[in-house]
Write an enzyme that holds these catalytic residues in place. Structure first.
Site, PDB file in Angstrom:
ATOM      1  N   LYS A 150      44.734 -35.783  55.798  1.00  0.00           N
ATOM      2  CA  LYS A 150      44.264 -37.022  56.151  1.00  0.00           C
ATOM      3  C   LYS A 150      44.127 -37.853  55.038  1.00  0.00           C
ATOM      4  O   LYS A 150      44.526 -38.958  55.038  1.00  0.00           O
ATOM      5  CB  LYS A 150      42.869 -36.893  56.960  1.00  0.00           C
ATOM      6  CG  LYS A 150      42.713 -38.363  57.663  1.00  0.00           C
ATOM      7  CD  LYS A 150      41.132 -38.545  57.947  1.00  0.00           C
ATOM      8  CE  LYS A 150      40.751 -38.993  56.589  1.00  0.00           C
ATOM      9  NZ  LYS A 150      39.274 -39.323  56.717  1.00  0.00           N
TER      10      LYS A 150
ATOM     11  N   ASP B  88      41.968 -39.330  61.779  1.00  0.00           N
ATOM     12  CA  ASP B  88      40.655 -39.272  61.526  1.00  0.00           C
ATOM     13  C   ASP B  88      40.102 -39.298  63.077  1.00  0.00           C
ATOM     14  O   ASP B  88      40.852 -39.062  64.110  1.00  0.00           O
ATOM     15  CB  ASP B  88      40.218 -40.636  60.834  1.00  0.00           C
ATOM     16  CG  ASP B  88      40.446 -41.889  61.608  1.00  0.00           C
ATOM     17  OD1 ASP B  88      41.160 -42.035  62.680  1.00  0.00           O
ATOM     18  OD2 ASP B  88      39.824 -42.903  60.844  1.00  0.00           O
TER      19      ASP B  88
END
Ligand code: SF4
Length: 220
Positions: free
Chosen positions: A128, A147
């Protein structure tokens, strides 16, 4: 809702992307990083489980005290803790960002690597964070940063099924659904959308601009 074909889902996904573009034409990274990939990487590491606003409050003092990766690499962890103590998990984060700075200095000549695999070798950097850094700092789009907001929205829009129960599987589902040119904007737009409208506890479906495209719309 009857089972949706992949073609229909793709069309719906593109319609969502169009609306996002209309509503967030200039969505950008909320973290302050002064155009510096290293500062961005550290800011993203600091932002785990805390707000971007909270991070933006501590980073000016951090960079004033430690202007370069080498300065941060040589920092005393207690001094860094003092500067960032208003954000969540400051203790672990202080140790992590110093470790990260040391590796950036010793392995990469003080520069953040522009490579997904290399980035993930830095302490605390997962896919991420690597996606955010590549996309934001270098304009390299290799994936979608999943996220908590992107994960929730992908599931509410049913772009990811129940079996996509991790960020990695959810990212896979989104990458299959969306053409590459949509990946970059999703990173910023969905985070804003998740904060303002499709919020975690109680989504504001009644005022949502993609309600007609959302199988989870709870508008009365
Ligand atoms: S309609 Fe509701 S659940 Fe669906 S995307 Fe909008 S706010 Fe989220």
């Amino acid at each position: 809702m009857p089972r949706e074909t992949m073609k229909a889902k793709r069309e719906r996904a593109l319609a969502v992307a169009e609306r996002m573009n209309e509503h967030y034409p200039a969505a950008e990274c909320a973290l302050h990083y002064w155009g510096d990939p290293f500062r961005l990487t550290i800011a993203v590491l600091l932002s785990a489980q805390t707000t971007d606003k909270g991070v933006n409050k501590v980073t000016p003092a951090l960079w004033e005290r430690y202007p370069t990766p080498a300065d941060l690499a040589a920092a005393d962890v207690r001094d860094v803790e003092d500067i960032i103590r208003t954000i969540g998990f400051y203790h672990t984060k202080a140790a992590n960002i110093i470790k990260c700075a040391r590796i950036v200095v010793s392995e990469y000549g003080g520069e953040i690597p522009r490579d997904m695999d290399e980035l993930q070798k830095l302490p605390g950097v997962g896919r991420k964070t690597a996606n955010v850094v590549l996309n934001e700092a270098f304009g390299i789009v290799e994936g979608i940063a999943v996220d908590t907001h992107v994960f929730r929205i992908a599931h509410r829009l049913k772009f990811a099924g129940p079996s996509a129960d991790t960020p990695a599987k959810t990212e896979d589902a989104l990458l299959k659904l969306y053409p590459r040119e949509c990946w970059g904007p999703i990173n910023h737009q969905w985070v804003l959308f998740g904060r303002e409208t499709c919020i975690a506890r109680k989504p504001k479906c009644a005022e949502c601009f993609v309600c007609d495209l959302c199988p989870s719309c709870g508008k009365a």
